[in-house]
Write a protein that holds these residues in place. Sequence first.
Motif, PDB file in Angstrom:
ATOM      1  N   GLY A  61     -29.754  15.022 -55.347  1.00 54.74           N
ATOM      2  CA  GLY A  61     -29.001  14.748 -54.129  1.00 54.74           C
ATOM      3  C   GLY A  61     -27.847  13.784 -54.323  1.00 54.74           C
ATOM      4  N   THR A  62     -27.412  13.200 -53.197  1.00 58.42           N
ATOM      5  CA  THR A  62     -26.225  12.337 -53.161  1.00 58.42           C
ATOM      6  C   THR A  62     -26.636  10.873 -53.052  1.00 58.42           C
ATOM      7  N   ALA A  63     -26.011  10.038 -53.861  1.00 62.02           N
ATOM      8  CA  ALA A  63     -26.186   8.583 -53.751  1.00 62.02           C
ATOM      9  C   ALA A  63     -25.085   8.030 -52.857  1.00 62.02           C
ATOM     10  N   GLY A  84     -15.994  13.339 -64.925  1.00 61.30           N
ATOM     11  CA  GLY A  84     -16.634  14.603 -64.600  1.00 61.30           C
ATOM     12  C   GLY A  84     -17.725  14.516 -63.546  1.00 61.30           C
ATOM     13  N   VAL A  85     -17.749  13.410 -62.820  1.00 61.78           N
ATOM     14  CA  VAL A  85     -18.756  13.213 -61.773  1.00 61.78           C
ATOM     15  C   VAL A  85     -18.194  13.683 -60.436  1.00 61.78           C
ATOM     16  N   LYS A  86     -19.026  14.346 -59.637  1.00 66.98           N
ATOM     17  CA  LYS A  86     -18.596  14.799 -58.304  1.00 66.98           C
ATOM     18  C   LYS A  86     -18.731  13.619 -57.336  1.00 66.98           C
ATOM     19  N   ALA A  87     -17.626  12.911 -57.137  1.00 66.46           N
ATOM     20  CA  ALA A  87     -17.637  11.702 -56.326  1.00 66.46           C
ATOM     21  C   ALA A  87     -16.521  11.757 -55.296  1.00 66.46           C
ATOM     22  N   ALA A  88     -16.731  11.047 -54.191  1.00 68.31           N
ATOM     23  CA  ALA A  88     -15.723  10.988 -53.124  1.00 68.31           C
ATOM     24  C   ALA A  88     -15.900   9.689 -52.363  1.00 68.31           C
ATOM     25  N   PHE A  89     -14.924   9.375 -51.521  1.00 71.12           N
ATOM     26  CA  PHE A  89     -15.050   8.223 -50.641  1.00 71.12           C
ATOM     27  C   PHE A  89     -14.728   8.656 -49.226  1.00 71.12           C
ATOM     28  N   LEU A  90     -15.253   7.910 -48.271  1.00 66.89           N
ATOM     29  CA  LEU A  90     -15.046   8.222 -46.861  1.00 66.89           C
ATOM     30  C   LEU A  90     -14.712   6.913 -46.155  1.00 66.89           C
ATOM     31  N   ASN A  91     -13.440   6.781 -45.786  1.00 66.71           N
ATOM     32  CA  ASN A  91     -13.028   5.574 -45.070  1.00 66.71           C
ATOM     33  C   ASN A  91     -11.799   5.877 -44.217  1.00 66.71           C
ATOM     34  N   SER A  92     -11.293   4.861 -43.555  1.00 67.50           N
ATOM     35  CA  SER A  92     -10.217   5.033 -42.580  1.00 67.50           C
ATOM     36  C   SER A  92      -8.878   5.386 -43.204  1.00 67.50           C
ATOM     37  N   SER A  93      -8.773   5.336 -44.540  1.00 68.60           N
ATOM     38  CA  SER A  93      -7.502   5.703 -45.169  1.00 68.60           C
ATOM     39  C   SER A  93      -7.297   7.223 -45.219  1.00 68.60           C
ATOM     40  N   LEU A  94      -8.355   7.994 -45.000  1.00 70.63           N
ATOM     41  CA  LEU A  94      -8.258   9.453 -45.051  1.00 70.63           C
ATOM     42  C   LEU A  94      -7.788  10.010 -43.713  1.00 70.63           C
ATOM     43  N   ASP A  95      -6.962  11.068 -43.775  1.00 72.00           N
ATOM     44  CA  ASP A  95      -6.608  11.763 -42.530  1.00 72.00           C
ATOM     45  C   ASP A  95      -7.799  12.604 -42.089  1.00 72.00           C
ATOM     46  N   THR A  96      -7.714  13.129 -40.893  1.00 68.00           N
ATOM     47  CA  THR A  96      -8.851  13.853 -40.300  1.00 68.00           C
ATOM     48  C   THR A  96      -9.287  15.029 -41.160  1.00 68.00           C
ATOM     49  N   SER A 110     -23.059  18.768 -52.236  1.00 71.58           N
ATOM     50  CA  SER A 110     -22.315  19.012 -53.471  1.00 71.58           C
ATOM     51  C   SER A 110     -21.697  17.755 -54.065  1.00 71.58           C
ATOM     52  N   LEU A 111     -22.061  16.574 -53.522  1.00 69.25           N
ATOM     53  CA  LEU A 111     -21.551  15.316 -54.065  1.00 69.25           C
ATOM     54  C   LEU A 111     -22.653  14.582 -54.821  1.00 69.25           C
ATOM     55  N   ASP A 112     -22.284  13.979 -55.942  1.00 70.79           N
ATOM     56  CA  ASP A 112     -23.217  13.110 -56.669  1.00 70.79           C
ATOM     57  C   ASP A 112     -23.219  11.706 -56.067  1.00 70.79           C
ATOM     58  N   LEU A 113     -22.027  11.187 -55.776  1.00 68.78           N
ATOM     59  CA  LEU A 113     -21.900   9.852 -55.196  1.00 68.78           C
ATOM     60  C   LEU A 113     -20.871   9.863 -54.086  1.00 68.78           C
ATOM     61  N   LEU A 114     -21.164   9.137 -53.018  1.00 66.10           N
ATOM     62  CA  LEU A 114     -20.217   8.963 -51.921  1.00 66.10           C
ATOM     63  C   LEU A 114     -20.089   7.472 -51.627  1.00 66.10           C
ATOM     64  N   TYR A 115     -18.850   6.963 -51.677  1.00 61.87           N
ATOM     65  CA  TYR A 115     -18.571   5.566 -51.369  1.00 61.87           C
ATOM     66  C   TYR A 115     -18.162   5.448 -49.899  1.00 61.87           C
ATOM     67  N   LEU A 133     -29.402  14.862 -44.816  1.00 68.69           N
ATOM     68  CA  LEU A 133     -29.667  14.812 -46.256  1.00 68.69           C
ATOM     69  C   LEU A 133     -31.122  14.418 -46.527  1.00 68.69           C
ATOM     70  N   ARG A 134     -31.612  13.455 -45.757  1.00 72.51           N
ATOM     71  CA  ARG A 134     -33.012  13.034 -45.932  1.00 72.51           C
ATOM     72  C   ARG A 134     -33.955  14.197 -45.650  1.00 72.51           C
ATOM     73  N   ASP A 135     -33.697  14.905 -44.548  1.00 71.62           N
ATOM     74  CA  ASP A 135     -34.600  15.979 -44.133  1.00 71.62           C
ATOM     75  C   ASP A 135     -34.563  17.163 -45.094  1.00 71.62           C
ATOM     76  N   THR A 136     -33.465  17.301 -45.839  1.00 69.20           N
ATOM     77  CA  THR A 136     -33.357  18.395 -46.815  1.00 69.20           C
ATOM     78  C   THR A 136     -33.584  17.895 -48.243  1.00 69.20           C
ATOM     79  N   HIS A 137     -34.105  16.661 -48.353  1.00 69.86           N
ATOM     80  CA  HIS A 137     -34.445  16.054 -49.647  1.00 69.86           C
ATOM     81  C   HIS A 137     -33.243  15.987 -50.590  1.00 69.86           C
ATOM     82  N   ARG A 138     -32.106  15.628 -50.025  1.00 67.17           N
ATOM     83  CA  ARG A 138     -30.891  15.528 -50.842  1.00 67.17           C
ATOM     84  C   ARG A 138     -30.214  14.156 -50.697  1.00 67.17           C
ATOM     85  N   LEU A 139     -31.003  13.136 -50.392  1.00 69.52           N
ATOM     86  CA  LEU A 139     -30.499  11.763 -50.333  1.00 69.52           C
ATOM     87  C   LEU A 139     -31.103  11.007 -51.517  1.00 69.52           C
TER      88      LEU A 139
END
Length: 606
Positions: A61-63, A84-96, A110-115, A133-139
């Motif tokens: 799952g995703t960390a 080569g890691v599937k990583a992303a971030f989610l914050n106010s700098s991103l557009d919608t 499909s993410l390994d890590l999310l900041y 994610l918790r309910d689908t065992h992917r956290l």
Amino acid sequence: MSSQAPTALHILEHVFGYTAFRGEQQAIVEHVAAGGDALVLMPTGGGKSLCFQVPALMREGTAVVVSPLIALMQDQVSALVEAGVKAAFLNSSLDTESARAVERALYDGSLDLLYVAPERLMTPRFLDQLDHLRDTHRLALFAIDEAHCVSQWGHDFRPEYLQLSILPERYPSIPRIALTATADRQTREEIANRLRLNDARRFVSSFDRPNIRYTIVDKDDPRRQLLGFIRDEYPTEAGIVYCLSRRKVEETAAWLQEHGLKALPYHAGLPQEVRAEHQTRFLREDGLIMVATIAFGMGIDKPDVRFVAHLDLPRSIEGYYQETGRAGRDGQTAQAWMAWGAQDVVQQRRMIDESEGSEEFKRLARNRLDVLVGLVEATTCRRQHLLAYFGEAAEPCGNCDNCLHPPQTWDATEAARKALSCVYRTGQRYGAGHLIDVLRGDATEKVSERGHDSISTFGIGSDLDEKRWRTVFRQLVARELLSVDHERYNALMLTDLARPLLRGESSFLLRLAPEKARNRSRRSTARTDIPGGIPTTLFDRLRAWRAALAKERNIPAYVIFHDATLREIAIARPGSLAELGHMPGIGDRKLEAYGEAILELVRDAA
């Protein structure tokens, strides 16, 4: 490789390009990967990120990584993507649209890590996604970086961090790892209590940063002292200069610019877009100096900061350790340089006294400041004093100013008594300048007007020059035998602590200013200082290639490769992809992406 989940060592080597863990990294990784909670205290540059990145790739799952600074997430994620890691971030700098794309990737697993920033994590929308994610065992796990932000005693306190205590309630089966580079015993307990990690396994690494040299000088035209230090040691290198006030930040940055150095200001009073631009330039350009208040620095990932300088006394040893720890993250030699004076102590105590904190808060703040004053006044190893604060014993380091140039001391007991008597005889109404005139027997107009040329302390200190007397008064203030009355033009007054000295029950030893050492055989750190007599031309070419690539892709150069990796390549001069793959910091993805280009540079330099 079998069909089983990859091992920690396999991920370390093939993703991150290292063949062995350092210190307690492996124990931490295995503990968290097995589902355990952890509280990790590890110095800056000690490899904290790998402690959650590797188990994130070992677990299903995703960390989710909680980070307090959105401006730095992009670079941290870019470095993972490079590996080569599937990583992303989610914050106010991103557009919608971009934010929705990240949310879809998270939902799909499909993410390994999310900041994420703590404010974003606590929104109902994001918590619903985590529930899915918790309910689908992917956290996979939660990593709480810069965990000292939960402490109300530190200057990095972030109230939104307090809300993270919801995580064990809502996701009790998901392992959590909290990490910080600095925390004394009290702060550790506060982190554990507030994040509900009391039962977590604690990993406390050595706080020693042996590659950092500590140097503390008495203020004597501090700007020129700073300029001399930079020109002598690091004229073309990146560094951070800390000042207490916004005004001083801007004036110092402008002054360094006038003297030919690339310097930028950074403080909370600048427009947000200016702060962002200056931070980005610092991270992505070589040889830039950031002059800043403590608003700048937490989470700074730049590995090649060669020096951190303080033009004002920090607020505590913890703050000093944290700020100086931003130097030398790449393990190469670096320096922590500070100019200080007794007025710094007076100013800090005044700020504490006038703060809105409780009496308990003020008492602890004063205690922490006193410990810091002990460090700057020390005549023995600085590193021993610093590590002792974190409960760690150490031998003299041989790499601080006191070890390299042991200070001479002199018995200033008699001089201190004379100074205290003069303060008393003149009515505790005058500053150091006037008192020195009296002690030295300088019958100035003001001394005569006030009748101070006829008191018993007039001329009793003529054997010491003005500079030495200023040192005596400065230390009497720093050690609180004298206090400063700001309402009466910085008049000096006796405190109760002066009584034992006046009664002859205690002594007063001072350090003598060291002779200025100019005969350095070479700079303590050089950008091209490669051992073994290897020519630096290949290293320079590698850096130029990396810089052009980073500029083209609009990412910091160190995200592609650290200087340490390029040094190893320049020394080893690999002749094949297989040989190159054994260089530290080159995982499978980077070998595939950059291997041929590097080998071509090596061949051209042959």
